[in-house]
Structure formats: structure tokens, C-alpha cells
Design a protein around this motif. Sequence first.
Motif, PDB file in Angstrom:
ATOM      1  N   ALA A 316       0.808  -1.211   0.000  1.00 45.64           N
ATOM      2  CA  ALA A 316       0.000   0.000   0.000  1.00 45.64           C
ATOM      3  C   ALA A 316       0.847   1.268   0.000  1.00 45.64           C
ATOM      4  N   LEU A 317       2.086   1.216   0.514  1.00 48.73           N
ATOM      5  CA  LEU A 317       2.947   2.407   0.566  1.00 48.73           C
ATOM      6  C   LEU A 317       4.039   2.364  -0.491  1.00 48.73           C
ATOM      7  N   TRP A 318       3.758   1.753  -1.638  1.00 50.19           N
ATOM      8  CA  TRP A 318       4.762   1.680  -2.702  1.00 50.19           C
ATOM      9  C   TRP A 318       5.138   3.063  -3.215  1.00 50.19           C
ATOM     10  N   TRP A 319       4.209   4.014  -3.067  1.00 51.95           N
ATOM     11  CA  TRP A 319       4.464   5.357  -3.590  1.00 51.95           C
ATOM     12  C   TRP A 319       5.330   6.183  -2.635  1.00 51.95           C
ATOM     13  N   VAL A 320       5.565   5.702  -1.399  1.00 47.38           N
ATOM     14  CA  VAL A 320       6.405   6.421  -0.441  1.00 47.38           C
ATOM     15  C   VAL A 320       7.876   6.109  -0.677  1.00 47.38           C
ATOM     16  N   THR A 321       8.207   4.841  -0.719  1.00 46.21           N
ATOM     17  CA  THR A 321       9.596   4.422  -0.923  1.00 46.21           C
ATOM     18  C   THR A 321       9.602   3.008  -1.465  1.00 46.21           C
ATOM     19  N   ASN A 322      10.699   2.659  -2.128  1.00 45.98           N
ATOM     20  CA  ASN A 322      10.876   1.310  -2.650  1.00 45.98           C
ATOM     21  C   ASN A 322      11.852   0.494  -1.824  1.00 45.98           C
ATOM     22  N   ASN A 323      12.416   1.116  -0.802  1.00 46.13           N
ATOM     23  CA  ASN A 323      13.401   0.431   0.030  1.00 46.13           C
ATOM     24  C   ASN A 323      12.672  -0.396   1.088  1.00 46.13           C
ATOM     25  N   PRO A 324      12.843  -1.737   1.091  1.00 42.88           N
ATOM     26  CA  PRO A 324      12.123  -2.558   2.075  1.00 42.88           C
ATOM     27  C   PRO A 324      12.559  -2.274   3.502  1.00 42.88           C
ATOM     28  N   ASN A 325      13.811  -1.903   3.729  1.00 43.51           N
ATOM     29  CA  ASN A 325      14.265  -1.596   5.087  1.00 43.51           C
ATOM     30  C   ASN A 325      13.583  -0.338   5.630  1.00 43.51           C
ATOM     31  N   GLN A 326      13.450   0.666   4.753  1.00 46.16           N
ATOM     32  CA  GLN A 326      12.765   1.878   5.183  1.00 46.16           C
ATOM     33  C   GLN A 326      11.279   1.596   5.488  1.00 46.16           C
ATOM     34  N   LEU A 327      10.639   0.783   4.638  1.00 45.82           N
ATOM     35  CA  LEU A 327       9.247   0.427   4.901  1.00 45.82           C
ATOM     36  C   LEU A 327       9.111  -0.327   6.221  1.00 45.82           C
ATOM     37  N   HIS A 328      10.062  -1.219   6.513  1.00 42.13           N
ATOM     38  CA  HIS A 328      10.018  -1.960   7.762  1.00 42.13           C
ATOM     39  C   HIS A 328      10.184  -1.019   8.963  1.00 42.13           C
ATOM     40  N   SER A 329      11.057  -0.068   8.845  1.00 41.60           N
ATOM     41  CA  SER A 329      11.241   0.897   9.926  1.00 41.60           C
ATOM     42  C   SER A 329       9.991   1.738  10.129  1.00 41.60           C
ATOM     43  N   ILE A 330       9.360   2.155   9.043  1.00 45.28           N
ATOM     44  CA  ILE A 330       8.125   2.938   9.139  1.00 45.28           C
ATOM     45  C   ILE A 330       7.048   2.143   9.851  1.00 45.28           C
ATOM     46  N   ARG A 331       6.925   0.882   9.490  1.00 45.59           N
ATOM     47  CA  ARG A 331       5.901   0.057  10.111  1.00 45.59           C
ATOM     48  C   ARG A 331       6.158  -0.130  11.609  1.00 45.59           C
ATOM     49  N   VAL A 332       7.413  -0.389  11.985  1.00 42.64           N
ATOM     50  CA  VAL A 332       7.725  -0.682  13.382  1.00 42.64           C
ATOM     51  C   VAL A 332       7.537   0.554  14.260  1.00 42.64           C
ATOM     52  N   VAL A 333       8.139   1.671  13.860  1.00 47.87           N
ATOM     53  CA  VAL A 333       8.107   2.875  14.699  1.00 47.87           C
ATOM     54  C   VAL A 333       6.689   3.430  14.797  1.00 47.87           C
ATOM     55  N   ASN A 334       6.050   3.652  13.646  1.00 51.52           N
ATOM     56  CA  ASN A 334       4.707   4.230  13.665  1.00 51.52           C
ATOM     57  C   ASN A 334       3.693   3.262  14.250  1.00 51.52           C
ATOM     58  N   GLY A 335       3.897   1.974  14.010  1.00 57.95           N
ATOM     59  CA  GLY A 335       2.976   1.001  14.576  1.00 57.95           C
ATOM     60  C   GLY A 335       3.047   0.952  16.084  1.00 57.95           C
ATOM     61  N   ALA A 336       4.247   1.086  16.649  1.00 55.78           N
ATOM     62  CA  ALA A 336       4.386   1.080  18.106  1.00 55.78           C
ATOM     63  C   ALA A 336       3.685   2.275  18.728  1.00 55.78           C
ATOM     64  N   VAL A 337       3.873   3.442  18.119  1.00 55.55           N
ATOM     65  CA  VAL A 337       3.219   4.638  18.654  1.00 55.55           C
ATOM     66  C   VAL A 337       1.702   4.518  18.543  1.00 55.55           C
ATOM     67  N   ALA A 338       1.216   4.089  17.373  1.00 57.01           N
ATOM     68  CA  ALA A 338      -0.230   3.974  17.181  1.00 57.01           C
ATOM     69  C   ALA A 338      -0.829   2.919  18.094  1.00 57.01           C
ATOM     70  N   LEU A 339      -0.062   1.856  18.355  1.00 61.25           N
ATOM     71  CA  LEU A 339      -0.572   0.783  19.203  1.00 61.25           C
ATOM     72  C   LEU A 339      -0.795   1.266  20.636  1.00 61.25           C
ATOM     73  N   VAL A 340       0.084   2.095  21.126  1.00 60.03           N
ATOM     74  CA  VAL A 340      -0.074   2.624  22.490  1.00 60.03           C
ATOM     75  C   VAL A 340      -1.361   3.429  22.595  1.00 60.03           C
ATOM     76  N   PHE A 341      -1.608   4.322  21.636  1.00 60.84           N
ATOM     77  CA  PHE A 341      -2.807   5.157  21.699  1.00 60.84           C
ATOM     78  C   PHE A 341      -4.074   4.317  21.537  1.00 60.84           C
ATOM     79  N   VAL A 342      -4.043   3.341  20.636  1.00 65.89           N
ATOM     80  CA  VAL A 342      -5.231   2.507  20.426  1.00 65.89           C
ATOM     81  C   VAL A 342      -5.545   1.694  21.663  1.00 65.89           C
ATOM     82  N   VAL A 343      -4.505   1.117  22.301  1.00 67.27           N
ATOM     83  CA  VAL A 343      -4.738   0.307  23.493  1.00 67.27           C
ATOM     84  C   VAL A 343      -5.297   1.152  24.629  1.00 67.27           C
ATOM     85  N   VAL A 344      -4.719   2.320  24.844  1.00 64.42           N
ATOM     86  CA  VAL A 344      -5.211   3.195  25.916  1.00 64.42           C
ATOM     87  C   VAL A 344      -6.650   3.627  25.639  1.00 64.42           C
ATOM     88  N   ALA A 345      -6.947   3.971  24.399  1.00 64.55           N
ATOM     89  CA  ALA A 345      -8.309   4.395  24.062  1.00 64.55           C
ATOM     90  C   ALA A 345      -9.295   3.248  24.230  1.00 64.55           C
TER      91      ALA A 345
END
Length: 1131
Positions: A316-345
Motif C-alpha cells: 500500500a505504501l509503494w508510492w512512499v519508498t521502494n526500500n524494504p528496510n525503510q518500509l520496515h522501519s516505518i511500520r515498526v516505529v509508527n505502529g508502536a506509537v499507534a498501538l499505544v494510543f489505540v490500546v489506551v483508548a
Amino acid sequence: MLQPRSFRPYIPLSSSTSAPSFSSSSSSPSSSPNPNPNHKHSFQFQSHSHGNNTSSSSSSRSIKTPSSFSHNYRIAISLVPAAAFLLDLGGTPVVATLVVGLMISYILDSLNFKPAAFFAVWFSLIFSQLAFFFTASSSFLASFNSSVALALLASFLCAHTTFLIGVWSSLQFKWLLLENPSIALSLERLLFASLPISASSLFAWAAIAAVGINNAAYYLLAFNCFFYWLFSLPRLSSFKTKHEARFHGGEVPQDSFILGPLESCVHTLYLLFIPLLFHLASHYNLVLSSPSSFCDLLLLFFVPFLFQLYASTRGALWWVTNNPNQLHSIRVVNGAVALVFVVVALEVRVVFHSFGRYIQVPPPLNYVLVTITMLGGASAAGAYAMGMVSDALSSVAFTTSAIVVSSAGAVVVGFPILFLPLPAVAGFYLARFFEKKSLPSYFAFVVLGSLMVTWFVLHNFWDLNIWMAGMSLKSFCKLIIANAVLAMAIPGLALLPSKLNFLSEAGLIGHALLFLYIENRLYSYSTIYYYGFEDELMYPSYMVVMTTLLGLALVRRLSVDQRIGGKAVWILTCLFFSKLAMLFISSKTVVWVSAVLLLAVSPPLLLYRDRSKTSSRMKPWQGYVHACVVAISVWFCRETIFEALQWWNGRSPSDGLILGFCILLTGLACIPIVAIHFSHVLSAKRCLVLLVATGLLFILMQPPLPPSFTYRSKLITSAHHSADDISIYGYIADKPTWPSWLLIIAVLLTLASVTSIIPIKYIVELRTFYSIAMGVALGIYISAEYFLWAGILRVLIVVTMVCTSVFVVFTHLPSATSTKILPWVFALLVALFPVTYLLEGQLRIKNILEDSEIGNLGEEEKQLTTLLAIEGARTSLLGLYAAILMLIALEIKYKLASILREKAIDSGGIRHNHSSQSVSASFLPRMRFMQQRRASTVPSFTIKRMAADGAWMPAVGNAATILCFAICLVLNVNLTGGSNRSIFFLAPILLLLNQDSDFVAGFGDKHRYFAVTVVISAYFVLTALYSIWEDVWQGNTGWGLQIGGPDWIFVVKNLALLILTFPSHILFNRYVWSYTKQSDSPPWITLPLNLLPIACTDVLKIKILGILGVIYSLAQYLISRQQYISGLKYI
């Protein structure tokens, strides 16, 4: 730098419309260069930074010429419900406009006018949208509280959806795809770019209209996620060439996708922000009113954000970057932050709000432990899903988090501290299973988890004295515990070796049965009783639909993975589909009855799928067994059928109606058996037709059944003797319905003879008995239903029907001596007509005069009653003879046409005798045998015999046609008073006239329309003269007030106008007789003569003659011109 081939996703060469599929092969963590065990989910694309390689590859991928649009099912999922919603909003005017336009488009397409059909579709959509604006504009203003801006926005959304429907319709025209592939490519991109926004908005609008606006933003969020997954993930275009050899290692270049970076970015922003903004706009007064309201804002932003990160594993984020390492970092960092807010809510919005009573720890420790449980569990699940559990350290952390989460969750729900190691050990075994794929670890978790579930249910619900779902809460708790244990055990059973698949199949079937029982009890017994307090416990219908879809999806997935066999798929599919019956029928046993019926009907469709294999086709004994099982299952469903018919009719159905539906349902259920497995067996098809026809006849006629043939259960007996029916309708004397059996027998005998089950074609004696039986059955039925007052009249009607049946049967299948007898049979039939007609009147007068009630009336009233009764009965008799004569004329016309066709074939065979001899040598032996059999069995009634013995047929046919037409004219006068429109329906009867040597010698097939046109003209001329005479000489002086002149002026004027219409009619009837031009003057020269009668006459029939004259002149001109053009083309 390109990665090795084994680490690049492979997209197969196909025209599938599904999402790109990737290699599911995985190596062990020790041998894999990438330790990520879920590396198969990474989505990689060819970079555009390769210079000349990219330009050369993109130039090689040209637009292809497609045969069809390959994404139709995706578009249908979004646009078909949207179109239904728009039609519901627009109402009847929109539906009528659209139906008319689509009919015109269909006719143009069938006539091979493809561009015209294309424009007809678009014009029908445009006019229907205009009708929508006119009909729905006021309702929009009322719905949106007179807000013009919202009404305009809603109208624009509806118009945009209609436009997208037109775009989708355009892609169905293959000529457009072939002639303009670039336009097709743009239309495809337009659909995929617009539908995620329009469809989600329209679906959310429909949901809000159905259930309210309280949780509207969540509905929009759900539809956004669904349509984002359906359209915004990278999809290959239907109109671009896809040569995988040119893709580096099977990677898909970005220019082969339907959507570009801009559309993907817009869809992402719409997914993330629109639900939040919609909630702020619709609930702005409550946004910060409570912690739960603030948590709604967090959930509406971060839940789509998490979904977006998960969708990035599918590209889904092919238009952001083609580097798989960068995509993995985006998923891990942003997912951790979003997970905290979703769990608390979720803790604030759901856990403490709805399940606070089950939390046994006092604050603030409860918040800490619940957060540890939810956040720790979500973090561990996310890390495993992202493939981060790949080495020893991460495995230890994963196991530790599982133990801590399990222990904290047990403490939260009040699990005894003494047994706290139990959930810790369960968490350890669950983590070990995910790390090592150890089945013993999983089953250890199942055992320990079952103990904890049992404790939780017993601790919280066992001691409550509540009746729910028609049972005590203790019994219900037992079912819930058994269901939970089975649900936990089935995943482990599904992972067993293939030899032990029967265990998972048994577990799934047992779980489905148990779940079906629980859901049926909750839905059918919707009350809860607690200490004298009774309340309604509603199990919503959407839960039934959702669990059904979830179960079917699970069955399909397990079947694709070959975890369960075909028989288990069959049983589970039938069980899950049977749940839907409870939504329509309120019977408490309808689920089980539907399950039995589906299990009986579906084997030909589900158990014998592979038609290419001989073993997948039914043997004859299997077909008989399945048919018997179907019949038994339908009989088992008789009470459900009774309840359904009672609900539909509003009263108790008759025994004949119930039996008819049982027979019809049996026949329809046997259609898959015959159509799929015995399509080559003609006798099976014939028996199936008879079975379905029998059911339909029982439904229509509802014959009375003997008490010994009926089954009256307590439900049916109580319904038939309901006091409500008697109090409402009283004691109603039923009309005798035994004659309906005769009509059923007659129709079934006809079907049996037509399908050659009764071989009347080859046995003359059987044909005789068949025709007499048919005549007797129909004669008794007609006399018993419509002529009840005299025995001698019944005898005459039965003799009439026997003569009719014998004449029709032996005309269609003649014998050696029937040609000499049939003219006398027809003469007897015609002679019976006046005798029966006069006798019926005399008998009716006698019965009326003997009636005591009629005797008390006055002389004038008695005469009027007698006249009305006689005319009514004679009208019925005239209708009967008109139908008989019509049938005879049709049969003779058909027989003469068949004889002429056979004569033409025989003459052609003699002409090509030599070629036929050379071809006959190549006939198959079976074909020669069938020809010999037909020659030896078909009655010897040849064309020469027809010329000698059957010369009476045209004359008899003409006599029957003329008599039928005359009787129909009499009926027209009696029933409608001489309607002007009826002649246009009665005149085509004369098309049944034949050429004979006595009456109509020069009347051939070329002149068949002459009788129709000349009778129409003569009818209106004669009725116009009668109208003039009636107005003048019958004392009707109303005309004088209208035109202000004496009688002779009215007569002369209208006669003159009548004569002015004669030239057009005479010329057209002469043209219809000869189909040649009668004079050098053009046909339309007489057209102006008809304008004066249309404008000035006082008699309606003269006006109709003038209109017909105009039509005749124009038709003659157009036909003559077409003949002239055809002649020029021939020359």
C-alpha cells in the motif's frame, strides 16, 4: 542493487483480478540470509532509478487489446449496492426511466447497433438522474434539516455515483475496448480512483439511514478500510501487457499499476483523516465532554493508521519508498506509537466502560494491570506479525511477555493467587508454540486455557438464577464452555498431519452444530427471566449474517489449504447456510429442517464437483438414493412449509397446497441431480418435468385430499381448527373442488404423451383410449364447474369435449382410417353447438321458473332475471366453443404446414438422390437403426394419402376459423358492447385460413394478411354506418345539440367523410393481396383525403378509419420503397 531472485516476490502471468500473489515458500531461520520469518509478506517493486533500463522496459509494456474488463467483480461489490440504494431513494420515476432506457439499449444491442446502444445507456442514466433530482430534492432538504449545502453535496454524490455506473457500463462494450484502448485505460483508472471515496460515503450514508448517526464515524471508518483494501492496493491493469520475463526477477513495474502515486496518496489521506473530521463535524458538541469522547478521536485516527501500516505489507505504501528496510522501519516505529494510543483508548472506551464489573482489582492497580495485559499482548502479537521474533533474545522477550500478560490478565479477572502459575504456564506454552511450532505445546495451552475459561464462567455466572434463551443459565454455561474448548482445540487439530484430518473435520462439524444450537436458541427464544422480571433479549440479525460469512470464509480457507476434505466442506457449508433461514421464518426448528434439506439437495453440487472424472459422476443407484433422500427430507420439512405458507397467505393453507409445494420442492431439488449427472438420460428429464408440473398443478388447483392421504400434526391440526379464523370469517361452506382432480389428470396425461412416457405415437389403440379419456376428464370438469343444473347438458358437453379431443389427437397423429372419420367427427361437433346452445337456454328457463325465490318476484323483474341468467350462461358456452374451434384451426394449420415442409424435403431428396446415396454410406449404424425404427413404427400416413384422403383439412380449418371469428364477434358485442379496440385482437384469428379448392381457392400463403386488413376495414365501415343509422333513426337526438343541424345534414356529412376514407383502404388492401404496385401514382397521394374525416367527423369509427388510412398510406409507401431499394441492390 537487485536482490537474489529467491527474495523477490513473484507475480504469476495471468489475467486474474485479485491482488498480486507472492511466493509462500519460507526457509528456516538458520539458513535464511534474512532472519525475518514473515519475509514473504514484504512487497518490493522495481525502482525507477535504473536509467535506460527503466525507459526501455516501460516502452516495451504497451497497451494491449483486451477482450474484457477483468475487475468487474470488484466494481460490482461497490456499485451494485450503491445503485440499489439510489433506486430506493429515487422511487418509481427513476426505476421506470431506467428500465425503459435499458430496454431500448438492449434492443439496439441485439440489433447490432453497438454505438447506439452505448449512447442509449448513457442517456438512460442521464434522464434517470434528472428524474432523481426532481423526486429526491425535497426529501434531501427535509433529511438534512433544510441545509442547502448538505443537500447539494448529497446530490453531487448521487450524480457522481451514477456517472461511475455509466463508466463501468462503458467498459462492458468490447468495441470500445478494441477501438479505443487508451480511453478504456483512463476509464479504469477513473473507477479505481473514485470508488474508494464515493462508495464508502454512500455505504456510510445507507448505514446511518438504517441505524442512526450515533456511531456514524465508525461505519465510515469500516467502509473506508474495506474499499481501500479492495481498490487502493496495487492492482495490475486489465489493459496493459504483462510479460513477466521482462520484469526483473518477476517484479512488477510501477507503471503497470492502475493507480499512480497521486491517487494512492489521496486515498491514504482520505482513509486517515475523513472519519475523524466527520466525527468532529457531526458531534462537535460532545468531542471533549468526557474521556470516552476524547478516546473516540484517538480511535478514529489511529485505527485507520494501523490498518494502513498493515496494508503496507501488501504494497500500500509503494508510492512512499521502494526500500524494504525503510518500509520496515516505518511500520515498526509508527505502529508502536499507534498501538499505544489505540490500546489506551480501548481501555477507556471499551474495557472499563463495558467490562468493568469483571475487573476484580481496585484502582489504580486495575489500570496498571489492564494496560500491561492489553499493551503487552498487542505488542507481542505485533512483533510476531512483523517477523521480529527471529533470534534467541527476541524469543526470550516474546516468551516473557506472554507469561507476564497471561498472569496479569488472570489477576485482573480475579483468578486465585494460589493457582496463578496456571495462566503463566499456559502463556509459556502458547509462546513456545508460536516459536517452535510445537503441537504438544499448543495442546497443553488448550488444556490449561480450558480450565481457566471454565473457572471464569463458573465464578461469574454459575450461581445466577436466570433463564435465558429458553433454558437455565447453568445449561447455557455448559454450552458456552464446550464451545470455547472446541474453538481452542480446532486450530491445533487443523495442524495435525493429513492422515489425521478427520479429527479437525469432526471438531469443526461439532463446533458448528453446537454454535448453531446456541445461536438458534438466542435468536428464537429472545427473552431473559430474572427473579420475576422478564425482558427482551435481542440477538441482532446482523450477528447471524456476520457469523455465517465468517464460518463460510473459514471453511473455504481450510479447504484451499487442504486441511479438511470435501465431505466436511459439504456438511459445514450446509450448516452455515441453514442459519440464514431463521432470518425469514420464525419457526424454532427451521434451522435444523433447512440443514437437513440442504444436506439432501447439495450433494450433486458439492460432493461431485469434478465433472471431468468418471468417479465424480453419480451412478444410477446413487441418483435414485439421492432422489429418495430429497423426497424424505422435503416431507420432514412439511411443518416448516406449512408455517411459511400460513405466514404468506395469512391463513391456514389447504392440504392440496401443502402437498403441491412438497412435490414442487422435491422436483426443484432434483434438478441438480438430473442436470449435472444424468443430462444424457432422457427418461430422467421427462420424469422431472412431470414431477415439477404435478407440484405446480397441485398448487394452482389445490384439490381435496382424502383423510387417509393427509398428515395432520398437532401444529397443522390446531391451525386448521383455530378459533380466530371462525370468529373472523365464520363457518364458510367450501365449494366442492373434486373436479380439479380431473383437470390435473388431463394436464398430466398431456405432458406424459408429449414427453413420450405414454407411447401414443406408435400404438393406435392407446391413442384412442388417451383421446377419449382426455375428452371425458375435461368434459366432466367443465360441466361440473360451470354447468351444474341439468344432466342432459352435461352429457352433451362431455360428448363435445370427447369429439374435440379425438379430432385434435388424430389430426396431429393420424392413423390409416382416421382421415375418413375425422370430417364426420367435426360435423358432429358443429351440429352439437346449436343443440347445446338452445337446450341450455330452455333448461335454464325451466330451473329459474321452478326456483321459489324467483317466483316471489314481479313479472318484469322475473323476465329481467331470466334474461340475464340465460345470457350469462350462453356467454360461457360461446366462449367454450370459440376455444374449441380455435384449437381445431390451430392444429389443422400446424399439420398442413408440417405436411408441406415434409413434401418440400422429400422433393429435395429426390432431386439430390445421387448425393444422398454417397452420404448415407457414412452414416453411423445407430443412426441407420433409428431411421429404420422410425420407418417401421410411425403410422403410414404419407403425403400421397393426404392428397387423397386428407383434402378435407383446409376446408375444415377454414370453417373452424370463420366460426371462431364469428363467435368472438358475438362475445365482443355481449361483453364489451362492441369495443373498437377488440377488432385488432380478433382479426388476427383469420391468419389461420388455408387455401382450399372450395371456398378460398386463390388464397395462398402470400395473401394471408389480406383477410386481416380487409376485415378491419369492413368492420369499421359497417359499424360506422350502424352508428349513423342508430343516431338518426333510433331517436337519439343528442347529436343535434352538438352540430346544430337537421338529421339529413348529419347523415350526408358523415357519409361523405366516410367515403373519403375508402381510397386509402382500397389501395392498401389491393396491395396486401398482390404486393405489387397498382398504379403509377405514389401511395401517399391518398393520404390528405383522410385528414378531413379525422378533423371533422362526429362518429368515432370514421375517425379511426381516417387514422388507419394515414397509417396504411405511409406503410404502403415505406414497404414499396424498401422493395424498390432491394430490387436495385439485386440488379
